[in-house]
Design a protein around this motif. Structure first.
Motif, mmCIF file in Angstrom:
data_model
loop_
_atom_site.group_PDB
_atom_site.id
_atom_site.type_symbol
_atom_site.label_atom_id
_atom_site.label_comp_id
_atom_site.label_asym_id
_atom_site.label_seq_id
_atom_site.Cartn_x
_atom_site.Cartn_y
_atom_site.Cartn_z
ATOM 1 N N ILE A 283 18.047 19.208 -66.319
ATOM 2 C CA ILE A 283 18.112 18.406 -65.105
ATOM 3 C C ILE A 283 16.723 17.928 -64.718
ATOM 4 N N GLN B 237 14.205 19.836 -62.479
ATOM 5 C CA GLN B 237 14.955 21.091 -62.353
ATOM 6 C C GLN B 237 14.132 22.217 -61.731
ATOM 7 N N TYR C 298 14.374 22.531 -54.229
ATOM 8 C CA TYR C 298 15.740 22.966 -53.890
ATOM 9 C C TYR C 298 15.933 24.445 -54.248
ATOM 10 N N LEU D 36 19.652 28.603 -63.756
ATOM 11 C CA LEU D 36 20.698 27.596 -64.026
ATOM 12 C C LEU D 36 21.331 27.734 -65.402
ATOM 13 N N PRO E 157 22.581 11.987 -58.639
ATOM 14 C CA PRO E 157 22.042 13.243 -58.095
ATOM 15 C C PRO E 157 22.741 13.656 -56.802
ATOM 16 N N LEU F 157 25.943 15.918 -56.383
ATOM 17 C CA LEU F 157 25.838 17.380 -56.266
ATOM 18 C C LEU F 157 26.071 17.870 -54.847
ATOM 19 N N VAL G 214 16.758 15.740 -59.232
ATOM 20 C CA VAL G 214 17.539 16.488 -58.244
ATOM 21 C C VAL G 214 16.764 16.477 -56.912
ATOM 22 N N THR H 159 19.449 19.671 -52.253
ATOM 23 C CA THR H 159 20.632 19.989 -53.060
ATOM 24 C C THR H 159 20.991 21.476 -52.996
ATOM 25 N N ASN I 11 25.626 24.505 -56.461
ATOM 26 C CA ASN I 11 26.300 23.390 -57.123
ATOM 27 C C ASN I 11 25.624 23.003 -58.432
ATOM 28 N N VAL I 12 24.329 23.209 -58.493
ATOM 29 C CA VAL I 12 23.610 22.905 -59.739
ATOM 30 C C VAL I 12 23.971 23.953 -60.798
#
Ligand code: CP3
Length: 349
Positions: A21, A24, A28, A62, A292, A295, A327, A331, A335-336
């Motif tokens: 991502i 990433q 967030y 993740l 993005p 999300l 992202v 966010t 959800n990621v």
């Protein structure tokens, strides 16, 4: 040893669709904020132990299939001789903004192992710490997107100063772009030598152009970087490192973008992935392309979009799942995490 990402970049069959991502590692994640709470952003970029730590966070949290070096596209600009600051609200500020021959002449093409050694040290440390768990992606801003920050001095809405230089002082623009192109090329070579296993060129602002202007003022320099990297890898007998080219607002430019020479093309969400693949050609290897902000949907709605994108990607030679841009800091991390799981589960054959 998870090499699914590299296999997909080469257009080889994979057991499932790999995902990483853009951005990433970032705000967030509470785990990032904890590290960032102790140091400012540039110090974080310049301290290999900390940069490596936040690079690895998204691998643990993740379960993505690739790590991307924690740094910024503006690091080489500072190394070229401009003053760089990051402001909480304004974002990056570069000074003095480049508007005339005098300021452009003062810029150097830095030796990356000298002026950006901390980046190469971070890569070397990461390869050790990752120990083959997932491949490491290096990156640079593409020459044009890098130039916009140098000419505007900050983020911009309509890029007036940049386009004005292009249209009114084309020789000055070319002399600036030659220096940036050489810097980007040497910087990516150094990253590959230090251990980057793929590299991505970010051309976030390429979409501000008409197709013709994109070709002349952005893509031509990207082609130079890619040709040089490929020739160099060949002559040094370095195994080919996949090159990913990401352009923001891709849809109007695909016929140009597909001639870049990159192995993988990043696609934003403003076009259906199957349409993009059709326009690139059946041997297309693509990366993308979830909005993005999707999300922020409930997870069952995210799931529908994941299935839709995976279905549309089936006509490609290779697909790496990603967002269509970075992202956002707001966010929800859960959800990621769920997105990565969905991509892995629904793509498994
Ligand atoms: O993807 C990753 O996780 C790797 C790290 C990475 C960062 N920036 C970290 C960062 C990468 C690949 C970038 C690329 C980058 N930087 C781009 C191209 C991609 C894109 O998103 O369009 C651009 C245009 C920049 C320039 C930049 N850096 C801006 C405009 C800003 C301010 C806005 C913002 O998002 O804060 C940055 C700061 C920045 N770069 C942060 C991070 C994690 C936030 C800094 C902080 O912690 O306060």
């Amino acid at each position: 040893m998870n090499d699914t990402f590299l296999k997909a970049c080469r257009g080889e069959k994979t057991e499932y669709t790999p995902i990483w991502i853009m951005r990433q590692a970032g705000r967030y994640l509470p785990q990032y904020q904890k590290v960032r709470g102790k140091v400012d952003f540039l110090t974080l970029c310049k301290t290999p132990e900390l940069a490596a730590e936040v690079t690895i966070q998204p691998i643990d949290i993740l379960k993505v299939d690739a790590a991307i070096l924690f740094s910024d596209i503006l690091i080489p600009v500072e190394a070229m001789g401009m003053d760089l600051e990051f402001h909480e609200k304004k974002g990056p500020v570069l000074s003095p903004a480049l508007r005339d021959e005098g300021t452009v002449k003062k810029l150097s093409v830095p030796d990356p192992e000298d002026k950006m050694k901390f980046v190469m040290d971070t890569i070397r440390l990461l390869r050790k710490e990752l120990a083959g768990r997932v491949p490491l992606i290096g990156f640079s801003g593409a020459p044009f997107t890098t130039a916009t920050y140098m000419i505007e001095g900050s983020t911009s809405k309509n890029f007036l100063n940049t386009k004005r230089m292009i249209f009114q002082s084309p020789d000055l623009y070319r002399s600036l772009m030659d220096k940036i192109t050489a810097t980007v090329t040497e910087y990516l070579k150094a990253q590959i030598k230090a251990g980057a296993q793929a590299v991505q060129l970010f051309d976030t602002w390429g979409g501000i152009f008409s197709p013709q202007d994109f070709r002349d003022y952005a893509l031509s320099y990207v082609k130079k970087v890619i040709t040089e990297l490929k020739t160099w890898q060949h002559s040094e007998k370095i195994p080919p490192v996949p090159i990913i080219y990401f352009v923001g607002e891709t849809a109007g430019l695909l016929e140009e973008i597909k001639t870049s020479g990159a192995d993988v093309h990043g696609i934003d969400w403003r076009i259906n992935l199957d349409d993009a693949i059709k326009r690139i050609g059946s041997n297309a290897i693509v990366q993308g392309n979830l909005d993005p902000i999707a999300l922020f949907l409930p997870q069952n709605k995210i799931e529908q979009r994941v299935k839709d994108i995976l279905g549309r990607a089936s006509s490609a030679q290779g697909h790496i799942f990603n967002l269509g841009h970075g992202v956002l800091p707001e966010t929800p991390p859960d959800n990621v995490i769920a997105l990565v799981e969905m991509v892995h589960n629904y793509s498994r054959k």
